[in-house]
Design an enzyme around this catalytic site. Structure first.
Site, mmCIF file in Angstrom:
data_model
loop_
_atom_site.group_PDB
_atom_site.id
_atom_site.type_symbol
_atom_site.label_atom_id
_atom_site.label_comp_id
_atom_site.label_asym_id
_atom_site.label_seq_id
_atom_site.Cartn_x
_atom_site.Cartn_y
_atom_site.Cartn_z
ATOM 1 N N PRO A 2 0.826 -1.220 0.000
ATOM 2 C CA PRO A 2 0.000 0.000 0.000
ATOM 3 C C PRO A 2 0.856 1.263 0.000
ATOM 4 O O PRO A 2 1.839 1.346 0.725
ATOM 5 C CB PRO A 2 -0.819 -0.118 1.286
ATOM 6 C CG PRO A 2 -0.080 -1.092 2.142
ATOM 7 C CD PRO A 2 0.660 -2.005 1.225
ATOM 8 N N GLU A 3 0.484 2.201 -0.840
ATOM 9 C CA GLU A 3 1.167 3.497 -0.902
ATOM 10 C C GLU A 3 0.240 4.544 -0.287
ATOM 11 O O GLU A 3 -0.825 4.208 0.212
ATOM 12 C CB GLU A 3 1.520 3.821 -2.365
ATOM 13 C CG GLU A 3 2.328 2.703 -3.018
ATOM 14 C CD GLU A 3 2.670 2.964 -4.488
ATOM 15 O OE1 GLU A 3 2.833 4.124 -4.877
ATOM 16 O OE2 GLU A 3 2.767 1.975 -5.234
#
Ligand SMILES: [Zn+2]
Length: 274
Positions: A2-3
């Site tokens: 996840p960014e």
């Protein structure tokens, strides 16, 4: 992994579910998830604390409690779920926050790479997880002059520089590739070689891509399909990431995949000039 946009989505989803709820007890089933303090202190100090707010800094979730902030980094596949205490736990459940209403906030992590820290509010800004982070990629926070200054001091390719959390916080592999495509910059070009005009375009592209991705709730793909919160829709807007072998939407040339900065890197050889 996840960014920023995906973590922002998790933050928004969890905020609706746990704010105002009190932690009665904490079960820790895999000690390595807890980075600091000791597992014993972590468990003891969280008892009786109430979730007041959830913030985000870069890719870190910050759960603001009464006296402490719980810092959580999901790394590859960490995720939170709110489940009733009677519901079966999967074998990937590693930390359980037992709440005051018969619910449990459960932390699941197939790869066990995620990490949590518990920090007194007064020590938060000094915590090593946060002190090295660069500015958030939003207007008024990330300045073009900051990029110019940082790019002058490195001999690395621009792709590696965009992934460096100390230069800009929150960008990972997906958005680095999309930002460079929008900028028309080949990911292997050295940051130090970018012209002033390149940096103007890159700066605008960072702000634009990250804002659009946040507004779309992030990208939902197989590597992060079970994030808490609503599924994102940015996967429908991707131009190069995961598109190797497909035609470029701008010029029709075949999108290629190569390795830059040890990461799979997608780009259009025609649109992104060396
Ligand atoms: Zn193209």
């Amino acid at each position: 992994m996840p960014e920023l946009p995906e973590v922002e989505n998790v933050k928004n989803g969890l905020t609706k579910l746990i704010i105002g709820k009190k932690i009665m007890a904490v079960d820790i089933l895999w000690n390595n998830i807890i980075k600091d303090p000791s597992v014993e202190v972590f468990r003891r100090e969280l008892e009786g604390e109430t979730f007041r707010e959830i913030k985000r800094r870069g890719k870190f979730l910050l759960f603001v409690l009464d006296n402490y902030t719980l810092i959580s980094h999901l790394r590859m596949e960490g995720k939170f779920r709110l489940e009733s205490s009677g519901q079966n736990r999967t074998k990937h459940t590693h930390v359980i926050f037992k709440l005051d209403n018969n619910e449990e906030l459960r932390y699941l992590d197939v790869r066990k790479f995620g990490r949590m820290s518990l920090v007194a509010h007064s020590d938060l800004q000094m915590h090593p997880s946060l002190t090295h982070l660069g500015p958030e990629p939003v207007e008024n926070n990330l300045l073009k002059s900051h990029l110019e200054h940082k790019f002058k001091k490195t001999s690395r390719p621009i792709k590696a520089v965009l992934l460096d959390q100390s230069i800009v916080a929150g960008i990972g592999n997906i958005y680095a590739d999309e930002i460079l495509f929008l900028s028309g910059i080949y990911p292997g070009r050295l940051a130090v070689d970018l012209s002033e005009e390149d940096i103007v375009i890159l700066h605008q592209s960072i702000l634009q891509i990250m804002a659009e991705a946040v507004n779309s709730g992030g990208t939902t793909i197989r590597t992060y399909s079970n994030a808490y919160g609503l599924e994102g829709s940015y996967q429908n807007k991707l131009k190069v990431y995961g598109k190797a072998g497909e035609a470029c939407s701008r010029c029709g040339h075949t999108i290629e995949k190569t390795k830059i900065a040890q990461r799979g890197t997608h780009y259009c050889p025609s649109c992104q000039v060396h």
